[in-house]
Design an enzyme around this catalytic site. Structure first.
Site, PDB file in Angstrom:
ATOM      1  N   LYS A  79      -9.644  -2.526   1.307  1.00  0.00           N
ATOM      2  CA  LYS A  79      -9.312  -1.396   2.186  1.00  0.00           C
ATOM      3  C   LYS A  79     -10.099  -0.135   1.803  1.00  0.00           C
ATOM      4  CE  LYS A  79      -6.157  -3.806   4.317  1.00  0.00           C
ATOM      5  NZ  LYS A  79      -6.447  -4.350   5.654  1.00  0.00           N
ATOM      6  N   ARG A 121       0.837  -1.187   0.000  1.00  0.00           N
ATOM      7  CA  ARG A 121       0.000   0.000   0.000  1.00  0.00           C
ATOM      8  C   ARG A 121       0.882   1.251   0.000  1.00  0.00           C
ATOM      9  NH1 ARG A 121      -1.882   0.824   4.340  1.00  0.00           N
ATOM     10  NH2 ARG A 121      -1.204  -0.957   5.562  1.00  0.00           N
ATOM     11  N   HIS A 155     -10.659  -2.728  11.253  1.00  0.00           N
ATOM     12  CA  HIS A 155      -9.564  -3.583  10.750  1.00  0.00           C
ATOM     13  C   HIS A 155      -9.358  -4.723  11.747  1.00  0.00           C
ATOM     14  CE1 HIS A 155      -5.074  -3.582   9.257  1.00  0.00           C
ATOM     15  NE2 HIS A 155      -5.806  -4.448   8.600  1.00  0.00           N
ATOM     16  N   ARG A 190       2.154 -12.121  -0.626  1.00  0.00           N
ATOM     17  CA  ARG A 190       0.835 -12.516  -0.115  1.00  0.00           C
ATOM     18  C   ARG A 190       0.278 -13.742  -0.813  1.00  0.00           C
ATOM     19  NH1 ARG A 190      -1.678  -8.887   3.966  1.00  0.00           N
ATOM     20  NH2 ARG A 190      -0.063  -7.312   4.200  1.00  0.00           N
ATOM     21  N   TYR A 195      -1.157  -3.507  -7.029  1.00  0.00           N
ATOM     22  CA  TYR A 195      -1.019  -4.234  -5.770  1.00  0.00           C
ATOM     23  C   TYR A 195      -2.358  -4.312  -5.012  1.00  0.00           C
ATOM     24  CZ  TYR A 195      -0.072  -5.389  -1.010  1.00  0.00           C
ATOM     25  OH  TYR A 195      -0.158  -5.984   0.217  1.00  0.00           O
ATOM     26  N   SER A 251      -1.335  -3.760  10.170  1.00  0.00           N
ATOM     27  CA  SER A 251      -0.946  -4.650   9.081  1.00  0.00           C
ATOM     28  C   SER A 251       0.347  -5.393   9.430  1.00  0.00           C
ATOM     29  CB  SER A 251      -0.730  -3.846   7.799  1.00  0.00           C
ATOM     30  OG  SER A 251      -1.938  -3.236   7.427  1.00  0.00           O
ATOM     31  N   ASP A 287      -9.372 -10.007   8.599  1.00  0.00           N
ATOM     32  CA  ASP A 287      -8.885  -8.645   8.320  1.00  0.00           C
ATOM     33  C   ASP A 287      -9.892  -7.537   8.600  1.00  0.00           C
ATOM     34  OD1 ASP A 287      -6.498  -7.240   7.319  1.00  0.00           O
ATOM     35  OD2 ASP A 287      -7.769  -6.606   5.661  1.00  0.00           O
ATOM     36  N   CYS A 313       0.818  -7.631  11.725  1.00  0.00           N
ATOM     37  CA  CYS A 313       1.034  -7.774  13.167  1.00  0.00           C
ATOM     38  C   CYS A 313       0.241  -8.931  13.769  1.00  0.00           C
ATOM     39  CB  CYS A 313       0.714  -6.484  13.896  1.00  0.00           C
ATOM     40  SG  CYS A 313       1.892  -5.172  13.535  1.00  0.00           S
TER      41      CYS A 313
HETATM   42  P1  GTP Z   1      -2.538  -7.636   7.321  1.00  0.00           P
HETATM   43  O1  GTP Z   1      -3.062  -8.815   6.593  1.00  0.00           O
HETATM   44  O2  GTP Z   1      -1.498  -6.864   6.578  1.00  0.00           O
HETATM   45  O3  GTP Z   1      -3.590  -6.713   7.861  1.00  0.00           O
HETATM   46  O4  GTP Z   1      -1.695  -8.186   8.586  1.00  0.00           O
HETATM   47  P2  GTP Z   1      -2.031  -9.307   9.695  1.00  0.00           P
HETATM   48  O5  GTP Z   1      -2.330  -8.586  10.971  1.00  0.00           O
HETATM   49  O6  GTP Z   1      -3.005 -10.307   9.220  1.00  0.00           O
HETATM   50  O7  GTP Z   1      -0.614  -9.998   9.905  1.00  0.00           O
HETATM   51  P3  GTP Z   1      -0.212 -11.547   9.900  1.00  0.00           P
HETATM   52  O8  GTP Z   1      -1.113 -12.387  10.764  1.00  0.00           O
HETATM   53  O9  GTP Z   1      -0.076 -12.004   8.519  1.00  0.00           O
HETATM   54  O10 GTP Z   1       1.203 -11.487  10.624  1.00  0.00           O
HETATM   55  C1  GTP Z   1       2.296 -11.039   9.970  1.00  0.00           C
HETATM   56  C2  GTP Z   1       3.587 -11.244  10.736  1.00  0.00           C
HETATM   57  O11 GTP Z   1       3.433 -11.313  12.146  1.00  0.00           O
HETATM   58  C3  GTP Z   1       4.284 -12.514  10.312  1.00  0.00           C
HETATM   59  O12 GTP Z   1       5.638 -12.234  10.142  1.00  0.00           O
HETATM   60  C4  GTP Z   1       4.061 -13.432  11.499  1.00  0.00           C
HETATM   61  O13 GTP Z   1       5.046 -14.413  11.573  1.00  0.00           O
HETATM   62  C5  GTP Z   1       4.082 -12.466  12.661  1.00  0.00           C
HETATM   63  N1  GTP Z   1       3.318 -12.971  13.815  1.00  0.00           N
HETATM   64  C6  GTP Z   1       2.005 -13.274  13.846  1.00  0.00           C
HETATM   65  N2  GTP Z   1       1.640 -13.712  15.077  1.00  0.00           N
HETATM   66  C7  GTP Z   1       2.759 -13.664  15.831  1.00  0.00           C
HETATM   67  C8  GTP Z   1       3.037 -13.983  17.212  1.00  0.00           C
HETATM   68  O14 GTP Z   1       2.169 -14.382  17.984  1.00  0.00           O
HETATM   69  N3  GTP Z   1       4.308 -13.785  17.630  1.00  0.00           N
HETATM   70  C9  GTP Z   1       5.294 -13.323  16.799  1.00  0.00           C
HETATM   71  N4  GTP Z   1       6.509 -13.180  17.297  1.00  0.00           N
HETATM   72  N5  GTP Z   1       5.068 -13.031  15.509  1.00  0.00           N
HETATM   73  C10 GTP Z   1       3.831 -13.185  15.034  1.00  0.00           C
HETATM   74 MN    MN Z   2      -3.808 -10.601   7.311  1.00  0.00          MN
HETATM   75 MN    MN Z   3      -5.102  -5.648   6.832  1.00  0.00          MN
END
Ligand code: GTP
Ligand code: MN
Ligand code: MN
Length: 609
Positions: free
Chosen positions: A232, A83, A252, A391, A223, A274, A299, A276
């Site tokens: 979004k 983004r 979100h 992704r 993208y 995002s 999401d 996280c």
């Molecule tokens: P968007 O789809 O962009 O909105 O992000 P999201 O919040 O869905 O993020 P996602 O679950 O894909 O997590 C992305 C990153 O966070 C990856 O690198 C994961 O490995 C890391 N991650 C997720 N959960 C944990 C956790 O509990 N501990 C740690 N250390 N890393 C985590």
């Molecule tokens: Mn996600």
């Molecule tokens: Mn997101």
């Protein structure tokens, strides 16, 4: 990477009796001058023709059907990977309504600039018309949209991510539906003998929301977050404005269903910025015996107060658009099962020699692969095989732990909302808010280190209110006020309880203090037990945190000292947050609800700051 100029040429144009759509499509075709107009049906035949054409044009590589049936690899232009927040605009009529956290331009001025960009921008290409609905077609008032795009990649992705096609268009015709017009162009007309490329885009990019008109214009990027306009742009930025006007919430947030060994059932929504951890938590495989997680969304959550006074959430999407790196059998086995079934698009990951995909963190590191940049890659390479924001795009229906309630247009009553971010220090593993207003304060001051999901520096702590910083379609001060109002106008006892989590706190050596992923079920268990009046907590200046004994640590490989560090509320660290929060709140001037200043004063007093 040039490719031949084969254009997806599909079927006959199937026009519509919906005069509003017809008029808009004609107007856009007149302006953008495509060679062909294709009305998308969403059928299997259309998918096959589209994906065949994308393979022929070099945008897609078909994956080995023994590994991932009916699935494709795509590599973007290296400049078009995330983004673009600095190119994203909220063009409200009045600049005040955009607020200090968004980019603003006068709508007339923006339309003039973009109309020039759009003029003739689809020459040599097919213009696709994608009728879609965010949420259920059977909802009380279905949330329709029509995306016009000159990208077949976008059409294929939209088919995975949203309910779209002929049945949606027929319903729109029947009811004479109003819809969000969403115009997208990659901004690369095929004129003057210009050959097409596998990922057309333009250095000039605009991602624009017109909140009063409920309209979206996007130019220059292919993208996901910039181009799949139902996600979004509509389901968060435009929907947040609708939600403000109509008294609901567009957030979100993931949605999950949690069942305890005793059969206690809770629905939890969670907002993390995002990259996280939303997709990971949404599909959590609990490590504690007898606990069960089912997924409803990863999401976006649309939440409305139901007749019984509770807050009901639906996931407006139809697929997952998940971060690939780090996804594996250990961190997210349910995502692995979902993509194994096939029918998926992988963007900016590596392609293995046997026609599968690979990314950093996945098992079975290949001895050789082709990187997302199309270069030879081996485990010794200095560069990553996959872009950090690469992704997978996969149908939600394939998720093995999809909750049956996903199909209920009324949604599910939310028991708890979690806010969370990525903080190396300061923020404990879990904190319970005292009440809705305090929870709103936690959300409004949410902070997180930036990630690769947006273009820009990574690892910088910024405030990301409710994980919505890039997605609030209006003045964030007014948005906080909307949250406060939802609390005031409704029965507090029936609203979700609010918690704040941080999976990302580090020890002195820089390692994660908390193992995360499946182990996060222990935190969910504490959350449930708090709601059931069972688990103990200590009151701290920032809220209630678990007593060391109240968190289930059976079988967890963690010392008491480490656990204490993960749960610690360090008064000095929190005092250091105060000037940052003050500076953050000051941005909003009169638009910041006074009760949030009162919350900050209370926090200061408790910290002795
Ligand atoms: P968007 O789809 O962009 O909105 O992000 P999201 O919040 O869905 O993020 P996602 O679950 O894909 O997590 C992305 C990153 O966070 C990856 O690198 C994961 O490995 C890391 N991650 C997720 N959960 C944990 C956790 O509990 N501990 C740690 N250390 N890393 C985590
Ligand atoms: Mn996600
Ligand atoms: Mn997101």
């Amino acid at each position: 990477m040039t490719a031949d100029t084969t254009q997806p040429h599909i079927g006959q144009s199937a026009a519509t009796t919906h005069e509003g759509i017809l008029a808009w499509v004609d107007e856009v075709a007149e302006l953008t001058q495509p060679d062909r107009v294709h009305w998308c049906t969403g059928s299997d035949e259309e998918w096959t023709e589209l994906t065949d054409a994308l393979v022929a044009s070099g945008t897609f590589t078909r994956l080995n059907a023994d590994k991932k049936p009916n699935s494709f690899h795509a590599a973007s232009d290296p400049t078009d990977v995330a983004r673009v927040e600095d190119r994203t605009f909220i063009c409200s009529v009045d600049e005040k309504d955009c607020g200090p956290t968004n980019n603003w331009m006068d709508p007339q001025e923006m339309k003039a600039i973009m109309t020039d960009l759009y003029r003739g921008c689809m020459r040599g290409r097919t213009m696709y018309v994608v009728p879609f609905v965010m949420g259920h077609l059977e909802a009380d008032s279905p949330m329709f949209g029509v995306e016009i795009t000159d990208s077949a990649y976008v059409v294929a992705s939209m088919r995975v991510m949203a309910r779209m096609g002929s049945n949606v268009l027929r319903r729109m015709e029947e009811v004479g539906a109003t819809f969000v017009p969403a115009l997208h162009s990659v901004g690369m007309p095929l004129v003057d003998g210009r050959a097409d490329v596998s990922w057309p885009c333009n250095d000039t990019k605009y991602i624009v929301q017109f909140p009063e008109e409920r309209m979206i214009w996007s130019f220059g990027s292919g993208y996901g977050g910039n181009a799949l306009l139902g996600k979004k742009c509509y389901a968060l930025r435009i929907a947040s404005v609708m939600a403000r006007d109509e008294g609901w919430l567009a957030e979100h947030m993931l949605i999950l269903k949690l069942t305890s060994p005793e059969g206690v059932r809770k629905y939890i929504a969670a907002a993390f910025p995002s990259a996280c951890g939303k997709t990971n938590l949404a599909m959590l495989a609990p490590t504690i015996p007898g606990w069960k997680v089912e997924t409803l969304g990863d999401d976006i959550a649309w939440m409305r107060i139901g007749d019984d006074g509770r807050l009901y959430a639906v996931n407006p999407e139809f697929g997952f658009f998940g971060v690939a790196p780090g996804t594996n059998e250990l961190t997210n086995p349910n995502a692995m099962r979902t993509i194994d079934i096939g029918n998926s698009v992988f963007t900016n990951v590596a392609l293995t020699d046997d026609g599968d995909v690979w990314w950093e963190g996945l098992e079975n590191t290949p001895a050789h692969a082709t990187s997302w940049k199309g270069e030879d890659w081996t485990p010794d390479s200095d560069e990553l095989s996959s872009h950090p924001n690469s992704r997978y795009c996969t149908p939600i229906k394939q998720c093995p732990i999809l909750a049956p309630e996903y199909d209920d247009p009324r949604g599910v009553p939310i028991d708890a909302i979690l806010f969370g971010g990525r903080r190396k220090t300061t923020v404990p593993l879990v904190t319970e808010a005292r009440d809705w207003t305090h929870g709103t304060f936690m959300g409004a001051t949410l902070s997180s280190e930036t990630t690769a999901a947006a273009v820009g520096q990574v690892g910088v702590v910024r405030r990301d209110p409710m994980a919505m910083l890039p997605f609030i379609g209006y003045n964030a001060g007014d948005y906080f006020n909307h949250w406060i109002t939802v609390g005031k106008d409704n029965d507090a006892a029936k609203l979700p309880k609010i918690f704040y989590v941080n999976w990302f706190r580090r020890d002195e050596d820089g390692g994660f203090l908390w193992p995360g992923f499946g182990e996060n079920s222990r935190v969910l268990k504490w959350v449930v037990e708090r709601m059931e009046g069972q688990a103990e907590a200590v009151e701290t200046p920032i809220g209630y945190v678990p007593t060391p004994g109240s968190l289930d640590t059976d079988g967890l490989d963690m010392t008491e000292e480490e656990l204490a560090q993960a749960l610690a509320v360090d008064v000095e660290e929190w005092k250091a947050e105060i000037p940052q929060i003050t500076e953050w709140f000051e941005k909003f001037g009169e638009n910041l609800p006074a009760v949030l200043w009162t919350e900050l004063d209370g926090l200061k007093a408790r910290l002795g700051a």
